[in-house]
Design a protein around this motif. Structure first.
Motif, PDB file in Angstrom:
ATOM      1  N   PHE A   4      -6.136 -21.802  26.393  1.00 39.06           N
ATOM      2  CA  PHE A   4      -7.428 -21.700  27.047  1.00 39.06           C
ATOM      3  C   PHE A   4      -7.895 -20.263  26.996  1.00 39.06           C
ATOM      4  N   CYS A   5      -9.193 -20.081  26.809  1.00 43.05           N
ATOM      5  CA  CYS A   5      -9.714 -18.724  26.839  1.00 43.05           C
ATOM      6  C   CYS A   5      -9.850 -18.285  28.295  1.00 43.05           C
ATOM      7  N   SER A   6     -10.353 -17.092  28.509  1.00 46.57           N
ATOM      8  CA  SER A   6     -10.440 -16.555  29.864  1.00 46.57           C
ATOM      9  C   SER A   6     -11.424 -17.334  30.734  1.00 46.57           C
ATOM     10  N   GLN A   7     -12.342 -18.089  30.128  1.00 44.20           N
ATOM     11  CA  GLN A   7     -13.282 -18.905  30.897  1.00 44.20           C
ATOM     12  C   GLN A   7     -12.758 -20.319  31.133  1.00 44.20           C
ATOM     13  N   ASN A   8     -11.505 -20.579  30.789  1.00 42.87           N
ATOM     14  CA  ASN A   8     -10.815 -21.851  31.042  1.00 42.87           C
ATOM     15  C   ASN A   8     -11.347 -23.035  30.254  1.00 42.87           C
ATOM     16  N   TYR A   9     -11.952 -22.815  29.097  1.00 41.44           N
ATOM     17  CA  TYR A   9     -12.239 -23.956  28.249  1.00 41.44           C
ATOM     18  C   TYR A   9     -11.214 -23.983  27.124  1.00 41.44           C
ATOM     19  N   HIS A  25      -3.696 -33.842  30.041  1.00 42.25           N
ATOM     20  CA  HIS A  25      -4.895 -33.021  30.198  1.00 42.25           C
ATOM     21  C   HIS A  25      -5.144 -32.705  31.669  1.00 42.25           C
ATOM     22  N   TYR A  26      -4.983 -33.698  32.518  1.00 41.71           N
ATOM     23  CA  TYR A  26      -5.164 -33.486  33.956  1.00 41.71           C
ATOM     24  C   TYR A  26      -4.130 -32.483  34.478  1.00 41.71           C
ATOM     25  N   THR A  27      -2.888 -32.647  34.078  1.00 40.81           N
ATOM     26  CA  THR A  27      -1.816 -31.743  34.515  1.00 40.81           C
ATOM     27  C   THR A  27      -2.101 -30.313  34.079  1.00 40.81           C
ATOM     28  N   VAL A  28      -2.547 -30.165  32.841  1.00 40.63           N
ATOM     29  CA  VAL A  28      -2.824 -28.830  32.314  1.00 40.63           C
ATOM     30  C   VAL A  28      -4.004 -28.193  33.034  1.00 40.63           C
ATOM     31  N   HIS A  29      -5.062 -28.942  33.234  1.00 36.62           N
ATOM     32  CA  HIS A  29      -6.233 -28.374  33.904  1.00 36.62           C
ATOM     33  C   HIS A  29      -5.939 -28.007  35.355  1.00 36.62           C
ATOM     34  N   THR A  30      -5.127 -28.785  36.030  1.00 35.52           N
ATOM     35  CA  THR A  30      -4.778 -28.414  37.406  1.00 35.52           C
ATOM     36  C   THR A  30      -3.863 -27.190  37.433  1.00 35.52           C
ATOM     37  N   SER A  31      -3.094 -26.996  36.370  1.00 34.51           N
ATOM     38  CA  SER A  31      -2.203 -25.835  36.330  1.00 34.51           C
ATOM     39  C   SER A  31      -2.969 -24.532  36.130  1.00 34.51           C
ATOM     40  N   LEU A  32      -4.197 -24.595  35.632  1.00 31.10           N
ATOM     41  CA  LEU A  32      -4.976 -23.370  35.443  1.00 31.10           C
ATOM     42  C   LEU A  32      -5.244 -22.671  36.772  1.00 31.10           C
ATOM     43  N   THR A  70      -2.034 -13.777  27.856  1.00 36.76           N
ATOM     44  CA  THR A  70      -2.061 -12.599  26.993  1.00 36.76           C
ATOM     45  C   THR A  70      -2.833 -11.491  27.686  1.00 36.76           C
ATOM     46  N   ASN A  71      -2.821 -10.317  27.082  1.00 47.79           N
ATOM     47  CA  ASN A  71      -3.561  -9.189  27.655  1.00 47.79           C
ATOM     48  C   ASN A  71      -5.070  -9.401  27.575  1.00 47.79           C
ATOM     49  N   SER A  72      -5.515 -10.307  26.707  1.00 46.01           N
ATOM     50  CA  SER A  72      -6.943 -10.628  26.612  1.00 46.01           C
ATOM     51  C   SER A  72      -7.310 -11.836  27.468  1.00 46.01           C
ATOM     52  N   LYS A  73      -6.407 -12.218  28.377  1.00 46.96           N
ATOM     53  CA  LYS A  73      -6.611 -13.300  29.352  1.00 46.96           C
ATOM     54  C   LYS A  73      -6.686 -14.695  28.733  1.00 46.96           C
ATOM     55  N   VAL A  74      -6.102 -14.869  27.563  1.00 44.51           N
ATOM     56  CA  VAL A  74      -5.970 -16.206  26.981  1.00 44.51           C
ATOM     57  C   VAL A  74      -4.744 -16.837  27.624  1.00 44.51           C
ATOM     58  N   LYS A  75      -4.915 -18.047  28.132  1.00 43.37           N
ATOM     59  CA  LYS A  75      -3.852 -18.727  28.872  1.00 43.37           C
ATOM     60  C   LYS A  75      -3.199 -19.773  27.988  1.00 43.37           C
ATOM     61  N   PHE A  76      -1.869 -19.754  27.968  1.00 48.86           N
ATOM     62  CA  PHE A  76      -1.085 -20.761  27.269  1.00 48.86           C
ATOM     63  C   PHE A  76      -0.388 -21.589  28.335  1.00 48.86           C
TER      64      PHE A  76
END
Length: 135
Positions: A4-9, A25-32, A70-76
């Motif tokens: 996910f990018c820093s804006q969570n899409y 998908h639900y599990t991942v989105h709630t984990s954000l 990451t340092n650029s706020k990309v979320k894995f």
């Protein structure tokens, strides 16, 4: 495996097996939300580091959810079956580093527009090989 990018899409989503894809998908989105909480709780102490391995975000009855930023706020975000006890924390960290390195390779491609969904055969191959190791 989700990016996910820093804006969570979502930039990249891959799940195996595909029959529970909506649940993943639900599990991942709630984990954000948990990822954002952990980042804000860490505060400025870890801002200077190149990577943030967040570790286990939360366990459920069926899955364990891990996070990395990451340092650029990309979320894995990685969701692993709870019954898989062979995976250790350092192996999960290593898998996130591989994902991060492959993501960096994609970002270095002059034909990739940052923020677009990831469509890369090399990235797919790397993710598939990691998933085969886990399963």
């Amino acid at each position: 495996c989700d990016l996910f990018c820093s804006q969570n899409y979502p930039l990249y989503i891959r799940s195996v097996p595909t029959e529970n894809e909506l649940k993943f998908h639900y599990t991942v989105h709630t984990s954000l939300d948990v990822v954002d909480e952990k980042i804000s709780a860490m505060g400025k102490a870890l801002v200077d580091q190149r990577e943030l391995y967040l570790g286990l975000l939360y366990p459920t009855e069926d899955y364990k959810v891990y996070g990395y930023v990451t340092n650029s706020k990309v979320k894995f975000v990685m969701v692993v079956d709870s019954s898989n006890t062979a995976l250790r924390d350092n192996e999960i960290r290593s898998m996130f580093r591989k994902l991060h390195n492959s993501y960096t390779d994609i970002m270095c491609n002059p034909f990739y527009n940052p923020g677009d969904r990831i469509h890369s055969r090399a990235f797919d191959t790397m993710v598939n090989s990691m998933m085969m190791q886990v399963c």
